[in-house]
Design an enzyme around this catalytic site. Sequence first.
Site, PDB file in Angstrom:
ATOM      1  N   GLN A 127     -80.503  -9.522  -7.590  1.00  0.00           N
ATOM      2  CA  GLN A 127     -80.694  -8.580  -8.918  1.00  0.00           C
ATOM      3  C   GLN A 127     -79.955  -9.025 -10.297  1.00  0.00           C
ATOM      4  OE1 GLN A 127     -79.409  -4.702  -6.621  1.00  0.00           O
ATOM      5  NE2 GLN A 127     -78.246  -4.406  -8.872  1.00  0.00           N
ATOM      6  N   CYS A 133     -81.616  -2.236  -8.785  1.00  0.00           N
ATOM      7  CA  CYS A 133     -81.383  -2.322  -7.130  1.00  0.00           C
ATOM      8  C   CYS A 133     -83.044  -1.828  -7.619  1.00  0.00           C
ATOM      9  CB  CYS A 133     -80.620  -1.544  -7.338  1.00  0.00           C
ATOM     10  SG  CYS A 133     -80.109   0.200  -7.790  1.00  0.00           S
ATOM     11  N   HIS A 273     -78.465   3.586  -5.141  1.00  0.00           N
ATOM     12  CA  HIS A 273     -78.377   2.049  -4.925  1.00  0.00           C
ATOM     13  C   HIS A 273     -79.686   2.497  -4.106  1.00  0.00           C
ATOM     14  CE1 HIS A 273     -78.047  -2.144  -4.136  1.00  0.00           C
ATOM     15  NE2 HIS A 273     -78.192  -2.063  -3.042  1.00  0.00           N
TER      16      HIS A 273
END
Length: 325
Positions: A127, A133, A273
């Site tokens: 990423q 993410c 995340h």
Amino acid sequence: MVNVLLVFALVSAASAFHLSGQEEFHFKSWMAQHNKMYSMKEYYNRLQIFAQNKRMIDKHNEGNHSFTMRLNQFSDMTFSEFRKSFLWSEPQNCSATRGNYLSSNGPRPDSIDWRKKGNYVTDVKNQLSCGSCWTFSTTGCLESVTAIATGRLVPLSEQQLVDCAQDFNNHGCNGGLPSQAFEYIMYNKGLMTELDYPYTATEGICKYQSQMASAYVKDVVNITAYDEMEMVDAVATHNPVSFAFEVTPDFMHYHQGVYTSTKCHNTTDKVNHAVLAVGYGEDNGTPYWIVKNSWSSSWGIDGYFLIERGKNMCGLAACSSFPVV
Ligand SMILES: *[C@@H]1O[C@H](CO)[C@@H](O)[C@H](O)[C@H]1NC(C)=O
Ligand SMILES: *[C@@H]1O[C@H](CO)[C@@H](O)[C@H](O)[C@H]1NC(C)=O
Ligand SMILES: *[C@@H]1O[C@H](CO)[C@@H](O)[C@H](O)[C@H]1NC(C)=O
Ligand SMILES: *[C@@H]1O[C@H](CO)[C@@H](O)[C@H](O)[C@H]1NC(C)=O
């Protein structure tokens, strides 16, 4: 005079932290390995941060833990710098109080790994410095679900989601949710391939072309918040599943083993995340998830990590979902 001052500044910066020559040696070889270059001033700043990280890693590895740490591409960053570049900057609306997943209640294997069941999981991606993410978790899941349904594994576009999915409460490099991205793909009627809409790690204008759509979503399945058994059922009987959890400083330098933490929280408002569960198993009585990350294949176990299963570790059961194709 200038030279004297410079030398004094360097010596005092170094002596304030008691850097050893060996630490500087390790830093220089790490710099070479990762192609890093700094200005003179930045060099000492980064050297100190690196030395602090390395001491923390060495101390952790001397202890008796279920996972080990090691230096990686993030080792010249503080956690707050890391968080700004790689994690969600604000909490997302992740809470399916009551999801719409129907448990199979069928037999579930003790372990499963979708990477070994066929050509169902694409290579680990990167990423880069963008809190995207959620787009990698989304493409990873849709790639696998589509491959299981059609037999064709095609890498899909994260950049389309970064550039185009704002109307579904997604925020490009500042965060978003796989469930909201699946909704976008469903209503947008398609997602292009990685090749046709490549990743740039920055927010741009939407360049979606419907005639070039490659993957589709018919329905979105949200797993009820904190129901980790539903996640197990879904991975065992359907496909890999997107989920989110809270990354804390001890995760940044994960190397291998089963990750557990007492530093992270277990609630929806703290997860920062998104990743992809591609399987699960058990190691010496410790159940774990097998998880695909988006920090390149040089991070963790060839880009993957294991995290303890069954305890909603770091809120991992707070918001998981997958698409129906
Ligand atoms: C290390 O931890 C394991 C699991 O918690 C425990 O069973 C073992 O006794 C510990 N070993 C040492 C040397 O502390
Ligand atoms: C959460 O949802 C509300 C209502 O739809 C929206 O206004 C807000 O921007 C959302 N928050 C995030 C971080 O997307
Ligand atoms: C699933 O989650 C998404 C995004 O959080 C939401 O918009 C959608 O209504 C949910 N779907 C169901 C069936 O609950
Ligand atoms: C979070 O952890 C606390 C303390 O261990 C526990 O009491 C609580 O049930 C957990 N909540 C969830 C949603 O997992």
